[in-house]
Motif scaffolding. Sequence first.
Motif, short mmCIF file in Angstrom:
data_model
loop_
_atom_site.label_atom_id
_atom_site.label_comp_id
_atom_site.label_asym_id
_atom_site.label_seq_id
_atom_site.Cartn_x
_atom_site.Cartn_y
_atom_site.Cartn_z
N SER A 149 -8.58 2.84 7.07
CA SER A 149 -9.70 3.34 6.26
C SER A 149 -9.18 3.73 4.88
O SER A 149 -7.97 3.84 4.65
CB SER A 149 -10.36 4.54 6.94
N GLU A 150 -10.12 3.97 3.97
CA GLU A 150 -9.77 4.36 2.60
C GLU A 150 -10.60 5.59 2.22
O GLU A 150 -11.64 5.47 1.58
CB GLU A 150 -10.04 3.19 1.64
N PRO A 151 -10.15 6.78 2.62
CA PRO A 151 -10.91 8.02 2.38
C PRO A 151 -11.23 8.24 0.91
O PRO A 151 -12.29 8.76 0.57
CB PRO A 151 -10.00 9.12 2.92
N LEU B 237 0.81 -1.21 0.00
CA LEU B 237 0.00 0.00 0.00
C LEU B 237 0.85 1.26 0.00
O LEU B 237 0.35 2.34 -0.31
CB LEU B 237 -0.94 0.01 1.21
N GLY B 238 2.11 1.13 0.36
CA GLY B 238 2.98 2.29 0.36
C GLY B 238 4.34 1.98 0.94
O GLY B 238 4.50 1.05 1.72
N VAL B 239 5.33 2.77 0.54
CA VAL B 239 6.71 2.65 1.01
C VAL B 239 7.08 3.96 1.72
O VAL B 239 6.78 5.06 1.22
CB VAL B 239 7.68 2.38 -0.16
N TRP B 240 7.72 3.83 2.86
CA TRP B 240 8.08 4.99 3.68
C TRP B 240 8.86 6.02 2.86
O TRP B 240 9.88 5.71 2.25
CB TRP B 240 8.89 4.56 4.88
N GLN B 241 8.38 7.29 2.90
CA GLN B 241 9.02 8.37 2.16
C GLN B 241 9.36 9.58 3.01
O GLN B 241 10.49 10.05 3.01
CB GLN B 241 8.12 8.80 1.00
N GLU B 242 8.35 10.11 3.74
CA GLU B 242 8.58 11.37 4.46
C GLU B 242 7.49 11.60 5.50
O GLU B 242 6.53 10.84 5.60
CB GLU B 242 8.60 12.54 3.48
N TRP B 243 7.67 12.68 6.25
CA TRP B 243 6.68 13.08 7.25
C TRP B 243 5.76 14.15 6.68
O TRP B 243 6.19 14.99 5.89
CB TRP B 243 7.36 13.63 8.50
N GLU B 244 4.52 14.11 7.12
CA GLU B 244 3.62 15.23 6.88
C GLU B 244 3.71 16.11 8.13
O GLU B 244 3.50 15.63 9.25
CB GLU B 244 2.19 14.74 6.67
N ASN C 246 -4.42 4.27 11.66
CA ASN C 246 -4.19 4.81 13.00
C ASN C 246 -3.36 3.81 13.79
O ASN C 246 -3.71 2.62 13.86
CB ASN C 246 -5.51 5.09 13.71
N PHE C 247 -2.27 4.30 14.37
CA PHE C 247 -1.35 3.44 15.10
C PHE C 247 -1.21 3.94 16.53
O PHE C 247 -0.93 5.11 16.78
CB PHE C 247 0.01 3.44 14.41
N SER C 248 -1.41 3.04 17.46
CA SER C 248 -1.32 3.38 18.88
C SER C 248 0.09 3.13 19.40
O SER C 248 0.69 2.09 19.11
CB SER C 248 -2.32 2.52 19.68
N THR D 210 -1.22 4.81 -1.90
CA THR D 210 -0.52 5.60 -0.87
C THR D 210 -1.15 5.33 0.50
O THR D 210 -2.31 4.95 0.61
CB THR D 210 -0.58 7.11 -1.17
N MET D 211 -0.38 5.57 1.53
CA MET D 211 -0.83 5.36 2.91
C MET D 211 -0.28 6.47 3.80
O MET D 211 0.88 6.85 3.68
CB MET D 211 -0.35 4.01 3.42
N LYS D 212 -1.15 6.97 4.69
CA LYS D 212 -0.70 7.89 5.74
C LYS D 212 -0.95 7.20 7.08
O LYS D 212 -2.06 6.71 7.32
CB LYS D 212 -1.47 9.21 5.67
N VAL D 213 0.06 7.20 7.93
CA VAL D 213 -0.04 6.57 9.24
C VAL D 213 -0.08 7.66 10.31
O VAL D 213 0.87 8.44 10.46
CB VAL D 213 1.14 5.62 9.50
N PHE D 214 -1.20 7.70 11.03
CA PHE D 214 -1.38 8.69 12.10
C PHE D 214 -1.17 8.01 13.45
O PHE D 214 -1.47 6.82 13.62
CB PHE D 214 -2.79 9.27 12.03
N PHE D 215 -0.66 8.76 14.42
CA PHE D 215 -0.28 8.17 15.71
C PHE D 215 -1.18 8.67 16.84
O PHE D 215 -1.48 9.85 16.95
CB PHE D 215 1.18 8.49 16.00
#
Length: 304
Positions: free
Chosen positions: A163-165, A116-123, A173-175, A146-151
């Motif tokens: 989810s898939e907006p 789903l995605g490869v690590w690239q950068e921070w938002e 979402n990662f705890s 693409t994937m965004k991981v929120f903490f």
Amino acid sequence: MNTKMVAVQDYPRIAFIVFMILHVVWGERHSIKVVEEPSSYGIMNSYHGGNVIESHASKLKMRIKPSNFSGPALFHRLVGKCFTLTDENYKYELCPFSNVTQHEQSLRWNPYSGILGVWQEWEIENNTFVAMVMREGDKCGSNQRTMKVFFKCGKGNKVLNVSEPSTCNYHMNFSTPYVCHKQSMLVYPTLNKQLQREWGLLEGELQRGEITKKGYKKYLSRIFVKAGYMLSEETRQDISHDAVEKENAAKEKEEKTFTDVYTCREAYQKLQKEVEDLRNQLAEKENNDRAYGHHGMDDDYLHD
């Protein structure tokens, strides 16, 4: 040389040549595609305890190389580790600072497994690390996944939900306890002294009205690029372009190899001619042997 000995010795070579000739004939009628996928599909998945899915995952290949580690120091503890979440339909696996994969939990033929995605950068927004951005995943139409991981603050490290907006753009979402401190995701404290100084000067220019907010964001992004937290637009384009070039080269190589199987007729014909020459030699020797036998020149006479 004995005729039977010649025939026996050439059986393996003849058998191989015949096989190759038949392969060409069949190749004219059928397209053959060789894949690395395991042969156990469908209902067999349940018998192997998910081994088929694991096998699929082991064959996944990232189209680009992950970026180097960056961000809050505590997050370095997540490097080299992976965390999974399985729901009714999919199994997701997050490997921070590497990639995110998705594996369909299905008994249907050839269930989906992909990146789903490869690590690239921070938002980054408002002096805060907002999300880990994973790009250049598997192809989705004309784009890449693409994937965004929120903490989120939590007692343990685990994937909470996915989810898939929008189509093929995912949020996870990662705890983790590493974000529970209110300053744990601030960007400014992680910068070196030089970059902190540059940011301070930029803040002064904004306060004095010497630079617009748009210009401020532009130059602030450059500071984040220097820190290794973000990629420049040029770098993003280069990464994507290089990935496409490599894929095209690999595809061309694969197609060339695939085509060569069916364009080796000239070589096969040469081998076929060798077979005919061998048969002619055998026939000639058999005639000679019969001629010698007719004149009373048998093997016993020749060896006396």
